[in-house]
Design an enzyme around this catalytic site. Structure first.
Site, short mmCIF file in Angstrom:
data_model
loop_
_atom_site.label_atom_id
_atom_site.label_comp_id
_atom_site.label_asym_id
_atom_site.label_seq_id
_atom_site.Cartn_x
_atom_site.Cartn_y
_atom_site.Cartn_z
CG MET A 192 -0.83 -4.29 -15.03
SD MET A 192 -2.09 -4.49 -13.80
CE MET A 192 -1.79 -6.20 -13.34
CB ALA A 198 -0.33 -8.12 -16.63
CB ALA A 251 -0.94 -0.01 1.20
CG HIS A 310 13.02 -1.06 -14.96
ND1 HIS A 310 13.26 -1.98 -15.96
CD2 HIS A 310 11.70 -0.79 -15.02
CE1 HIS A 310 12.14 -2.27 -16.57
NE2 HIS A 310 11.18 -1.56 -16.04
CG HIS A 311 13.24 2.32 -10.33
ND1 HIS A 311 13.32 1.62 -9.14
CD2 HIS A 311 12.16 1.83 -10.97
CE1 HIS A 311 12.31 0.77 -9.06
NE2 HIS A 311 11.60 0.87 -10.16
CB THR A 361 4.12 -8.82 -7.60
OG1 THR A 361 3.47 -7.97 -6.65
CG2 THR A 361 5.47 -9.28 -7.05
CD GLU A 403 3.70 -1.34 3.00
OE1 GLU A 403 4.58 -2.16 3.30
OE2 GLU A 403 3.68 -0.76 1.90
N GLY A 445 10.12 -8.14 -15.50
CA GLY A 445 9.09 -9.07 -15.93
C GLY A 445 8.63 -8.77 -17.35
CB THR A 446 8.27 -5.56 -19.17
OG1 THR A 446 7.42 -5.03 -18.16
CG2 THR A 446 7.80 -5.10 -20.54
CE LYS A 478 12.27 -4.53 -12.67
NZ LYS A 478 11.01 -4.80 -11.92
N1 LIG Z 1 2.78 -4.91 -13.61
C1 LIG Z 1 3.15 -3.62 -13.71
O1 LIG Z 1 2.60 -2.82 -14.51
C2 LIG Z 1 4.22 -3.11 -12.77
C3 LIG Z 1 4.57 -1.75 -12.75
C4 LIG Z 1 5.49 -1.31 -11.77
C5 LIG Z 1 6.03 -2.22 -10.88
N2 LIG Z 1 5.69 -3.53 -10.97
C6 LIG Z 1 6.19 -4.52 -10.02
O2 LIG Z 1 5.51 -4.28 -8.78
C7 LIG Z 1 6.36 -4.67 -7.70
C8 LIG Z 1 6.47 -3.52 -6.71
O3 LIG Z 1 7.10 -2.42 -7.35
P1 LIG Z 1 7.25 -1.03 -6.54
O4 LIG Z 1 8.14 -0.16 -7.34
O5 LIG Z 1 5.90 -0.56 -6.12
O6 LIG Z 1 8.04 -1.55 -5.24
P2 LIG Z 1 8.14 -0.85 -3.81
O7 LIG Z 1 9.31 -1.52 -3.12
O8 LIG Z 1 8.07 0.61 -3.92
O9 LIG Z 1 6.77 -1.31 -3.09
C9 LIG Z 1 6.58 -2.61 -2.57
C10 LIG Z 1 5.81 -2.46 -1.27
O10 LIG Z 1 5.41 -3.75 -0.80
C11 LIG Z 1 5.57 -3.77 0.60
N3 LIG Z 1 5.59 -5.16 1.04
C12 LIG Z 1 6.64 -6.01 1.12
N4 LIG Z 1 6.24 -7.22 1.56
C13 LIG Z 1 4.88 -7.12 1.74
C14 LIG Z 1 3.87 -8.02 2.17
N5 LIG Z 1 4.16 -9.29 2.53
N6 LIG Z 1 2.58 -7.60 2.21
C15 LIG Z 1 2.28 -6.31 1.88
N7 LIG Z 1 3.19 -5.41 1.48
C16 LIG Z 1 4.47 -5.82 1.41
C17 LIG Z 1 6.86 -2.99 0.83
O11 LIG Z 1 6.97 -2.55 2.17
C18 LIG Z 1 6.66 -1.83 -0.15
O12 LIG Z 1 5.93 -0.76 0.44
C19 LIG Z 1 7.68 -5.12 -8.33
O13 LIG Z 1 7.66 -6.52 -8.49
C20 LIG Z 1 7.64 -4.46 -9.71
O14 LIG Z 1 8.39 -5.18 -10.68
C21 LIG Z 1 4.80 -3.99 -11.89
O1 LIG Z 2 9.42 -0.36 -11.59
C1 LIG Z 2 9.37 -1.60 -11.75
O2 LIG Z 2 9.87 -2.44 -10.95
C2 LIG Z 2 8.68 -2.14 -12.94
N1 LIG Z 2 8.50 -3.43 -13.01
C3 LIG Z 2 7.77 -4.12 -14.02
C4 LIG Z 2 8.67 -5.17 -14.69
O3 LIG Z 2 9.47 -5.79 -13.92
O4 LIG Z 2 8.55 -5.38 -15.90
C5 LIG Z 2 7.10 -3.18 -15.00
C6 LIG Z 2 7.89 -1.98 -15.29
C7 LIG Z 2 8.23 -1.22 -14.02
#
Ligand SMILES: NC(=O)c1ccc[n+]([C@@H]2O[C@H](COP(=O)([O-])OP(=O)(O)OC[C@H]3O[C@@H](n4cnc5c(N)ncnc54)[C@H](O)[C@@H]3O)[C@@H](O)[C@H]2O)c1
Ligand SMILES: O=C(O)C1=N[C@H](C(=O)O)CCC1
Length: 273
Positions: A131, A128, A9, A160-161, A103, A34, A170-171, A164
């Site tokens: 997204m 996915a 969250a 990526h940043h 995730t 969280e 994953g993309t 990460k």
């Molecule tokens: N599918 C998409 O479009 C897309 C886009 C961006 C990021 N992502 C993916 O999303 C994931 C998160 O990315 P982010 O940049 O938000 O990371 P982030 O580290 O900013 O956020 C993750 C959050 O999850 C919390 N967390 C950890 N374990 C937890 C648990 N057991 N229960 C609840 N919360 C928990 C952490 O404290 C943190 O606040 C990564 O795997 C990333 O690759 C996917």
């Molecule tokens: O910021 C990230 O982490 C992202 N993760 C996804 C991936 O692993 O493909 C999507 C892009 C951003």
């Protein structure tokens, strides 16, 4: 009204997802979860993410089951980390809560466990790695190009940043899977993840996948088809995480209409199949 629980969250994605849900007329945030025993537990999630109190307190993941039983969300959105998400997904399935999972970094074995949990409990799910609408159009373009450019060398570069945690993205993995399938190649055999030392000449069926990390890059993906005397590069650049969040809103509205026991992806949500 779609009642939504959000795990991760207060993360980069979770916080934006909550802010955007609050702007939707047909959605409501009913739970903000969280990490287990988080110091954020008991605090108002709105205050933590900078929008002022919204009347939803953060709960720790160790209380997920009772949170789901109390708040009864229609769907849980998970953007956390694979090792945590696998448990969240199984608990949601057992509680009959539908899923939107963004995730990344799941192993093949973890994905098999997820498919089994969704099927066994007849929940609906959208999972996915990206997204953003544009990335899922990008996937369709590279699928079509791979058929035509099968004898070109394929390399995938993602950036990526610095925060990460998983690599490659994953993309990028999904892009490699799409291309390998089109070219009848086994990614486990042809995938090359970086190169170092005297590696020898590139084999024609290799698919190179390379991860760049640095700064605050939101998410860049390039598929390079390299031929004799020319190359074609298909590029997607995410300029804001809002591109992903827009897709999450579409997935939230789609998932409740989805097929029970089945995992849909964004091509289903967007009607790109
Ligand atoms: N599918 C998409 O479009 C897309 C886009 C961006 C990021 N992502 C993916 O999303 C994931 C998160 O990315 P982010 O940049 O938000 O990371 P982030 O580290 O900013 O956020 C993750 C959050 O999850 C919390 N967390 C950890 N374990 C937890 C648990 N057991 N229960 C609840 N919360 C928990 C952490 O404290 C943190 O606040 C990564 O795997 C990333 O690759 C996917
Ligand atoms: O910021 C990230 O982490 C992202 N993760 C996804 C991936 O692993 O493909 C999507 C892009 C951003």
């Amino acid at each position: 009204m779609i009642d939504v629980a959000v795990t991760g969250a207060c993360g980069r994605m979770g916080s934006k997802i909550i802010k955007t849900i609050l702007q939707q007329e047909d959605m409501n945030v009913v739970a903000a979860i969280e990490a287990p025993n988080s110091s954020m537990e008991g605090k108002d999630v709105g205050e933590l993410i900078g929008i002022g109190e919204i009347g939803v307190e953060v709960t720790g993941a160790e209380k997920l089951k009772q949170t789901l039983e109390t708040k009864k969300p229609d769907v849980l959105v998970d953007f956390t980390i694979a090792k945590a998400a696998i448990g969240t997904i199984k608990t949601c399935a057992e509680c009959g809560v539908n899923l939107v999972v963004g995730t990344t970094g799941f192993t093949d074995e973890q994905m098999a466990e997820i498919r089994a949990a969704v099927a066994a409990n007849n929940i609906k799910a959208v999972i996915a790695p990206n997204m953003a609408v544009g990335v899922n159009v990008f996937f369709k373009v590279i699928k079509d190009l791979a058929k035509i450019l099968g004898d070109y060398d394929v390399e995938i570069i993602e950036a990526h940043h610095k925060h990460k945690k998983d690599a490659p993205s994953g993309t990028a993995v999904r892009a490699a899977e799409i291309i390998a399938e089109q070219l009848n190649r086994n990614l486990d055999e042809v995938g090359v993840y970086g190169r170092k030392g005297i590696v020898g000449e590139r084999k024609a069926d290799e698919i190179g996948i390379h991860a760049v990390r640095g700064g605050d890059i939101v998410g860049d993906h390039t598929v390079l088809f390299a031929g004799e005397g020319e190359r074609i590069e298909i590029v997607h650049r995410a300029q804001s995480r809002q591109s992903f969040v827009t897709g999450v809103m579409k997935a939230l509205r789609y998932v409740l209409t989805g097929e029970e026991g089945k995992i849909s992806d964004m091509s289903d949500v967007l009607g790109l199949n």
